[in-house]
Design an enzyme around this catalytic site. Sequence first.
Site, short mmCIF file in Angstrom:
data_model
loop_
_atom_site.label_atom_id
_atom_site.label_comp_id
_atom_site.label_asym_id
_atom_site.label_seq_id
_atom_site.Cartn_x
_atom_site.Cartn_y
_atom_site.Cartn_z
N GLY A 226 0.79 -1.24 0.00
CA GLY A 226 0.00 0.00 0.00
C GLY A 226 0.81 1.28 0.00
O GLY A 226 0.31 2.33 0.41
N SER A 227 2.05 1.22 -0.51
CA SER A 227 2.82 2.47 -0.51
C SER A 227 2.23 3.46 -1.53
O SER A 227 2.25 4.67 -1.30
CB SER A 227 4.30 2.21 -0.80
OG SER A 227 4.49 1.74 -2.10
N ASN A 228 1.69 2.95 -2.63
CA ASN A 228 1.00 3.85 -3.57
C ASN A 228 -0.30 4.38 -2.98
O ASN A 228 -0.66 5.54 -3.19
CB ASN A 228 0.72 3.14 -4.90
CG ASN A 228 1.93 3.12 -5.81
OD1 ASN A 228 2.33 4.17 -6.31
ND2 ASN A 228 2.54 1.97 -5.97
N MET B 265 -3.77 -7.36 -6.99
CA MET B 265 -3.22 -8.48 -7.76
C MET B 265 -4.26 -9.37 -8.45
O MET B 265 -4.02 -10.55 -8.66
CB MET B 265 -2.34 -9.34 -6.85
CG MET B 265 -1.20 -8.58 -6.20
SD MET B 265 -0.16 -7.71 -7.38
CE MET B 265 0.78 -9.09 -8.00
N HIS C 250 1.56 0.41 -13.07
CA HIS C 250 2.35 -0.80 -13.37
C HIS C 250 3.83 -0.44 -13.43
O HIS C 250 4.19 0.58 -14.02
CB HIS C 250 1.88 -1.39 -14.70
CG HIS C 250 2.57 -2.68 -15.03
ND1 HIS C 250 2.25 -3.86 -14.41
CD2 HIS C 250 3.57 -2.96 -15.89
CE1 HIS C 250 3.03 -4.81 -14.88
NE2 HIS C 250 3.84 -4.29 -15.78
N ASP D 109 -3.06 -4.96 -18.20
CA ASP D 109 -2.08 -3.89 -18.41
C ASP D 109 -2.09 -3.32 -19.83
O ASP D 109 -1.04 -3.00 -20.40
CB ASP D 109 -0.65 -4.39 -18.08
CG ASP D 109 -0.53 -4.84 -16.63
OD1 ASP D 109 -1.24 -4.30 -15.77
OD2 ASP D 109 0.27 -5.75 -16.36
N GLN E 105 9.39 6.61 -7.91
CA GLN E 105 8.82 7.35 -9.05
C GLN E 105 7.30 7.16 -9.11
O GLN E 105 6.56 8.08 -9.45
CB GLN E 105 9.42 6.85 -10.37
CG GLN E 105 10.91 6.94 -10.46
CD GLN E 105 11.38 8.37 -10.69
OE1 GLN E 105 10.58 9.30 -10.70
NE2 GLN E 105 12.67 8.54 -10.88
C1 GRF Z 1 3.79 -1.37 -7.42
O1 GRF Z 1 5.06 -1.58 -7.97
C2 GRF Z 1 2.75 -1.25 -8.51
O2 GRF Z 1 3.22 -0.65 -9.68
C3 GRF Z 1 2.41 -2.69 -8.79
O3 GRF Z 1 2.44 -3.31 -7.52
C4 GRF Z 1 3.30 -2.58 -6.64
C5 GRF Z 1 2.48 -2.21 -5.45
O4 GRF Z 1 3.23 -1.59 -4.44
N1 GRF Z 1 1.15 -2.80 -9.48
P1 GRF Z 1 2.47 -0.93 -3.19
O5 GRF Z 1 1.53 -1.97 -2.62
O6 GRF Z 1 1.73 0.28 -3.68
O7 GRF Z 1 3.57 -0.58 -2.22
#
Ligand code: GRF
Length: 187
Positions: free
Chosen positions: A15-17, A90, A109, A145, A173
């Site tokens: 969940g870092s995004n 996922m 992605h 994708d 990034q």
């Molecule tokens: C990221 O690299 C995203 O591009 C891919 O899965 C990863 C998820 O990372 N789809 P996070 O859970 O957001 O840390």
Amino acid sequence: MVNKIRSCVLISGNGSNLRSLIKSSRDYNFPIKIQLIISNNPNAKGLRFAKQYSIPYKFFPSDNKEKFERNSLFEIKKRKIKFLCLAGFMKILSKNFIKTFGYKIVNIHPSLLPKYKGLNTHKRVLKSREKYSGCTVHLVTPKLDSGKIILQKKTLIDKNETENSLKTKILKQEHKLYPQSIISVFK
Ligand code: GRF
């Protein structure tokens, strides 16, 4: 911005995004407000951000995909969600889910799409001795994708790059690209 778009983020892992989207969404002018977080993994670390920022969250198992999608759509409709962000989610959403939701869905992605769709991206990129990799935010279609690209960020691969160092570099990034892409979707 008065009328932020009611949005939901789907996650499966760290969940870092998600965290970067939550942080951006607290800016007055950011176009979306995250009203719901859905995980298909009860142990997703990202759920801690839902708790930390007091955002409603749901866990639905996805071993039965039809049931997962039905449960998710119920919550999404109930909360009048009009935009979905996939952030390390996922599972591939069905055509029916995408059609029934009826609004935009975006995904991030970790490659320069259309290259390296699918899993184990960094490993494959390094194996192919690419000079560059990067990340892409794109619209979600039933094909993995493959939807229209919104924004992309290119990263140089170092000589001694490892899967882990590349992942870390690109993830950094991603945390900038995802919010920028959402701004550009609603411009
Ligand atoms: C990221 O690299 C995203 O591009 C891919 O899965 C990863 C998820 O990372 N789809 P996070 O859970 O957001 O840390």
